[in-house]
Design an enzyme around this catalytic site. Structure first.
Site, PDB file in Angstrom:
ATOM      1  N   GLY A 170       0.822  -1.201   0.000  1.00  0.00           N
ATOM      2  CA  GLY A 170       0.000   0.000   0.000  1.00  0.00           C
ATOM      3  C   GLY A 170       0.855   1.250   0.000  1.00  0.00           C
ATOM      4  O   GLY A 170       0.353   2.367   0.087  1.00  0.00           O
ATOM      5  N   ASN A 171       2.182   1.050  -0.126  1.00  0.00           N
ATOM      6  CA  ASN A 171       3.141   2.151  -0.089  1.00  0.00           C
ATOM      7  C   ASN A 171       3.184   2.848  -1.453  1.00  0.00           C
ATOM      8  O   ASN A 171       3.675   2.282  -2.430  1.00  0.00           O
ATOM      9  CB  ASN A 171       4.524   1.594   0.284  1.00  0.00           C
ATOM     10  CG  ASN A 171       5.573   2.680   0.418  1.00  0.00           C
ATOM     11  OD1 ASN A 171       5.659   3.591  -0.387  1.00  0.00           O
ATOM     12  ND2 ASN A 171       6.393   2.553   1.452  1.00  0.00           N
ATOM     13  N   ALA A 172       2.677   4.072  -1.520  1.00  0.00           N
ATOM     14  CA  ALA A 172       2.575   4.792  -2.792  1.00  0.00           C
ATOM     15  C   ALA A 172       3.952   5.044  -3.413  1.00  0.00           C
ATOM     16  O   ALA A 172       4.113   4.986  -4.638  1.00  0.00           O
ATOM     17  CB  ALA A 172       1.835   6.111  -2.585  1.00  0.00           C
ATOM     18  N   ASP A 211      10.212  -8.134  -0.323  1.00  0.00           N
ATOM     19  CA  ASP A 211      10.505  -8.108   1.101  1.00  0.00           C
ATOM     20  C   ASP A 211      11.931  -7.606   1.248  1.00  0.00           C
ATOM     21  O   ASP A 211      12.810  -7.985   0.466  1.00  0.00           O
ATOM     22  CB  ASP A 211      10.351  -9.493   1.740  1.00  0.00           C
ATOM     23  CG  ASP A 211      10.219  -9.406   3.261  1.00  0.00           C
ATOM     24  OD1 ASP A 211       9.750  -8.365   3.764  1.00  0.00           O
ATOM     25  OD2 ASP A 211      10.588 -10.380   3.946  1.00  0.00           O
ATOM     26  N   ARG A 256      16.386  -2.081  -3.538  1.00  0.00           N
ATOM     27  CA  ARG A 256      15.179  -2.296  -4.332  1.00  0.00           C
ATOM     28  C   ARG A 256      15.416  -1.880  -5.782  1.00  0.00           C
ATOM     29  O   ARG A 256      14.976  -2.548  -6.727  1.00  0.00           O
ATOM     30  CB  ARG A 256      13.982  -1.537  -3.765  1.00  0.00           C
ATOM     31  CG  ARG A 256      12.680  -1.879  -4.525  1.00  0.00           C
ATOM     32  CD  ARG A 256      11.459  -1.128  -4.025  1.00  0.00           C
ATOM     33  NE  ARG A 256      11.179  -1.448  -2.650  1.00  0.00           N
ATOM     34  CZ  ARG A 256      11.224  -0.568  -1.646  1.00  0.00           C
ATOM     35  NH1 ARG A 256      11.548   0.682  -1.874  1.00  0.00           N
ATOM     36  NH2 ARG A 256      10.954  -0.941  -0.425  1.00  0.00           N
TER      37      ARG A 256
END
Length: 201
Positions: A9-11, A73, A184
């Site tokens: 849910g991290n924009a 993750d 990431r």
């Protein structure tokens, strides 16, 4: 239209993934957990980052079997702490309490120096789709744990993670600087390279 569900849910994370995938000119509708009518319970009790990622993708695939699903993750590992915080990075000293987590790492490393303060940020990404083997990639960044928090861009363990090539902690980097070298970002780069061949399977 082909849909890709990103298990977050991290924009900011969604935007970073969208920008990476834009290089491939895919005609996909990219959704986050915030866009879904039903979000299944995801229990992240795996012993590795890869296990937790797979738990996220497979839980969503039960509800959305016709969509592509991507999850990640990430965490910090310190060899001198036997790999801690590892998969417990977000809740090492409490539920998503960054200050407490940082304080716990610093306390455990008190009096240690040199190689004993070496650390690594890791991200594991998994993409699944019907009839395909999961596409799994990882990205890593090596650094050193500082003795105090340094930097204003506080997120997770960034204030105590010193990146030697730039001679700054992650919390001293701009968002653009961090995206260029982040774990990431490196995982996404591998995913983008592998994706065209994977889609042809």
């Amino acid at each position: 239209m082909t849909r890709l569900i990103i298990a977050t849910g991290n924009a900011h994370k969604v935007q970073e993934i969208k920008e990476a995938l834009a290089k491939l000119d895919l005609d996909w509708d990219i959704l986050s957990l915030e866009d879904l009518d039903e979000v299944p319970e995801i229990i992240e009790d795996g012993k590795t980052f890869a296990e937790n990622v797979h738990k996220k993708t497979t839980a969503l695939a039960i509800v959305y079997p016709d969509d592509y699903i991507m999850a990640d993750d990430s965490g910090l590992t310190v060899a001198a702490l036997k790999g801690e915080p590892g998969v417990y990075s977000a809740r090492y000293a409490g539920d998503h309490d960054d200050d407490a987590n940082n304080a716990k790492v610093l306390a455990k490393l008190a009096g240690k120096g040199g190689q004993e303060r070496q650390a690594q940020f890791t991200t594991v990404l998994e993409l699944i789709g019907t009839g395909k083997e999961p596409l799994v990639v990882s990205g890593h960044v090596d650094g050193q744990i500082t003795e105090t928090e340094i930097g204003d861009n506080k997120f997770g363990y960034d204030p105590i993670f010193y990146y030697e090539p730039l001679q700054k902690t992650f919390a001293q980097l701009t968002v653009a600087e961090k995206n260029l070298i982040s774990h990431r970002g490196r995982a996404l780069e591998k995913l983008v390279k592998a994706l065209p061949a994977w889609l042809k399977q």
